[in-house]
Design an enzyme around this catalytic site. Structure first.
Site, PDB file in Angstrom:
ATOM      1  N   CYS A 281      50.786 -21.575 -33.276  1.00 21.99           N
ATOM      2  CA  CYS A 281      49.504 -21.835 -32.612  1.00 21.99           C
ATOM      3  C   CYS A 281      48.659 -22.862 -33.354  1.00 21.99           C
ATOM      4  CB  CYS A 281      48.721 -20.539 -32.479  1.00 21.99           C
ATOM      5  SG  CYS A 281      49.691 -19.170 -31.819  1.00 21.99           S
ATOM      6  N   HIS A 434      39.600 -19.323 -33.799  1.00 19.73           N
ATOM      7  CA  HIS A 434      40.892 -19.112 -33.140  1.00 19.73           C
ATOM      8  C   HIS A 434      40.680 -18.160 -31.970  1.00 19.73           C
ATOM      9  CE1 HIS A 434      45.211 -18.872 -32.714  1.00 19.73           C
ATOM     10  NE2 HIS A 434      45.159 -17.557 -32.805  1.00 19.73           N
ATOM     11  N   HIS A 472      45.001 -19.086 -24.201  1.00 22.97           N
ATOM     12  CA  HIS A 472      45.686 -19.522 -25.419  1.00 22.97           C
ATOM     13  C   HIS A 472      46.874 -20.390 -25.034  1.00 22.97           C
ATOM     14  CE1 HIS A 472      47.246 -19.858 -29.291  1.00 22.97           C
ATOM     15  NE2 HIS A 472      47.274 -18.598 -29.688  1.00 22.97           N
TER      16      HIS A 472
END
Length: 634
Positions: A281, A434, A472
């Site tokens: 990520c 995040h 995401h």
């Protein structure tokens, strides 16, 4: 003198729309925008989603009726709002209520007779099972009788436990905007995202190329999950089980380095440096760091950085759902104590949550060293001063968070403080979290932020999380953080986390400001953004991004008044051309850059000496007069 990596172009597409010129950002803060900007955002989305088409500034609906801008917004605003950001997965991806799979069935013959059926001779398995008795019916058909048992697989359908994702705006298909030639969706998005970023420059790409040596340009791009749809690795891996053939494209186009390769080969025509770094990520920040380091040390003068990911696929959702990482319908119902799922609020960073929401996205930025930007009159939207990356050390669970993010976050703040000072960090910085929307993340990440705020004496530190809006997207996730940050620098609105009712009780927020509404700092009043990413496997990264106001102050100290005056004159012309592209793109005409088989370099025309290499089509040579980097050792 030091070289500052400045952001001179940016673009891409995600669930909020087009990133260039802050349009996707504006969709996130649309409730807080002035009416004229809200209307502009709506019109751009209406054209992108093909609700209307725009010809010479005139909006036309499906019935060939002309509409005023006000009529477009009035008629389609509800549909636009509902068909952007996070929402139930649309059937253009797959049917979440009837996901195709194969059910294994074991059939047993009875005592009196076997299992009988007919097949064409071509359909016989090889080798034929020993308990199959075959007799001819005609030259093409055979009769099969099976004694004992036999296993079959038959088409079946089941409901997906996860039904929500961040998807590109409804009606917007990347393949419609260039000759996609069976490209995987992720690569279609890479082409469009990089093209949008390059178009946003306000100058022709050849102008940039002619200003530098060919090897002073670099492309830093990748995907985290590779291309796993039918036209990439997914189709290749499924072909044997489906009884199909692998195509010649599926394997090579499935590589996770292909977003960089496609940008080089079809958008830029670059012969310069290429890099495809994957860090789960945190992949965008991994690639960004490589570009920033290369520009800072003078190895590269131009860098195109980005990622593209298209993971809204049943197989990927199955994988993350089995880990318990995704927000399922059942868990969302349990959270809200209701039988009705609110898919729009599936991603809830720092609130009561139950997992992240998968998303598709493509995000690209163009960086230059400050000297080249001044020379060309490039419009500077900010600068990336540092990107720090640290691992977690020994781990029990590979997917669990760890100590590496303490290091990256503290170093990013310390490095920015050294540049802009204490006051700017305390009063005019904010965090792009995040914010994955998992219970573990809300605790561990907020604790890091709160402790870093404590050691630097920061109070009421604004924290936002774009994943609340767009989900995401894995590799490009921090690219979305950067796009939002550039919007904050320009407009002063820090997006609130509007999908939560309140901050969860176990979040460490004594020194943080995690708002559920947009925070209006005022245009030009935010100096620094900290982009934080926590990737599976211990891939922690934090970047420090400086506002254009800070960068202008730094350049004013580095260059003379006359140099800056000349620069501003050139910049006005660049801005005019960039705005022309923006107006065109906002009408749904993206003029996507895609050069397939054009301007190929004839290797017979390459000129080489011991001092340089000259390539046809490039104004400047590649220098072979390389110095000995290890002269102090010889």
């Amino acid at each position: 003198m030091s070289l500052l990596p400045v952001i001179v172009g940016f673009g891409g597409f995600n669930a909020a729309g087009r990133s260039s010129f802050h349009h996707a950002y504006k969709r996130m803060v649309i409730e807080s925008l002035p009416e004229n900007e809200r209307q502009e955002t709506m019109l751009g989305l209406a054209a992108m989603m093909k609700l209307v088409r725009c010809e010479n500034g005139i909006y036309i609906d499906d019935n060939e009726q002309s509409l005023t801008p006000q009529e477009v917004v009035s008629r389609f605003s509800v549909q636009i709002l509902n068909s952007t950001l996070i929402r139930k997965i649309e059937k253009s991806h797959f049917d979440v209520d009837a996901v195709h799979w194969q059910k294994s069935i074991t059939m047993h013959s009875t005592d009196k007779q076997g299992i009988c059926f007919e097949l064409t001779r071509k359909q016989l398995p090889d080798p034929v099972p020993t308990n199959w008795q075959i007799s001819d019916i005609d030259t093409d058909t055979v009769k099969i009788e099976i004694t004992g048992e036999v296993e079959f697989k038959t088409d079946s359908y089941r409901e997906s436990s996860v039904k929500v994702a961040g998807q590109l705006p409804s009606g917007f298909n990347p393949e419609d905007h260039y000759n996609a030639r069976f490209h995987p969706r992720g690569l279609q998005m890479a082409i469009m995202g990089a093209s949008d970023a390059v178009r946003s420059l306000g100058m022709e790409w050849k102008t940039v190329v002619d200003a530098v040596k060919p090897d002073e340009i670099g492309v830093y791009a990748s995907s985290g999950m590779s291309q796993l749809d039918e036209n990439g690795n997914g189709g290749m891996l499924q072909s044997r089980l489906k009884g199909a053939r692998v195509s010649a494209k599926q394997c090579p186009l499935g590589l996770n380095s292909m977003p960089a390769d496609f940008v080089n080969a079809y958008v830029l025509g670059s012969v310069g440096h290429t890099s495809a770094i994957a860090g789960a990520c945190a992949s965008f920040l991994y690639n960004l760091r490589a570009a920033v380091e290369d520009i800072s040390n003078g190895t590269r003068r131009v860098a195109v950085v980005g990622n593209a990911e298209a993971p809204v696929l049943p197989e990927i959702i199955d994988g993350y759902a089995t880990m318990g990482a995704l927000a399922s319908d059942e868990n969302l119902k349990r959270l809200d104590k209701t039988d009705t799922v609110d898919h729009r609020r599936a991603s809830r960073p720092f609130g009561e949550n139950c997992g992240f929401t998968i998303a598709e996205s493509t995000q690209y930025v163009v960086l230059m060293d400050d000297a080249l930007a001044v020379e060309l009159g490039a419009d500077i939207h900010g600068a990336v001063s540092d990107v720090f990356i640290n691992a977690d050390g020994y781990k029990k669970s590979i997917s669990a968070p760890g100590p590496g993010n303490y290091i990256t976050m503290a170093k990013a703040v310390a490095a920015a403080k050294a540049i802009v000072g204490d006051e700017a960090i305390r009063e005019r910085s904010f965090i792009q979290a995040h914010g994955s929307s998992t219970p573990a993340n809300r605790i561990t990440e907020s604790k890091i932020f709160d402790e870093v705020a404590n050691i630097f004496d920061i109070k009421d530190w604004p924290v936002t999380a774009p994943k609340a809006y767009v989900g995401h997207s894995l590799a490009p996730a921090s690219g979305e953080q950067l796009m939002v940050s550039l919007g904050v620098f320009k407009h002063g609105l820090i997006p609130g986390i509007k999908t939560i009712d309140k901050v969860a009780d176990d979040v460490f927020d004594e020194r943080l400001n995690i708002s559920t509404t947009d925070i209006d700092k005022g245009a030009g009043n935010v100096d620094v953004a900290f982009l934080n990413s926590k990737g599976f496997g211990g891939n922690n990264a934090t970047a420090s991004v400086l506002s254009p106001k800070i960068v202008e102050g730094m350049l004013a100290k580095k260059y003379s008044k006359q140099v800056m005056t000349d620069y501003e004159t050139r910049r006005d012309q660049v801005r005019e051309k960039a705005n022309a592209y923006d107006q065109q793109a906002n009408q749904g005409h993206f003029n996507t850059i895609y050069h397939f088989g054009q301007d190929l370099i004839d290797e017979n025309d390459i000129q080489m000496t011991a001092q340089e290499i000259r390539l046809p089509g490039f104004a400047n040579p590649i220098d072979l007069n390389l110095s000995n980097r290890f002269k102090d050792m010889i």
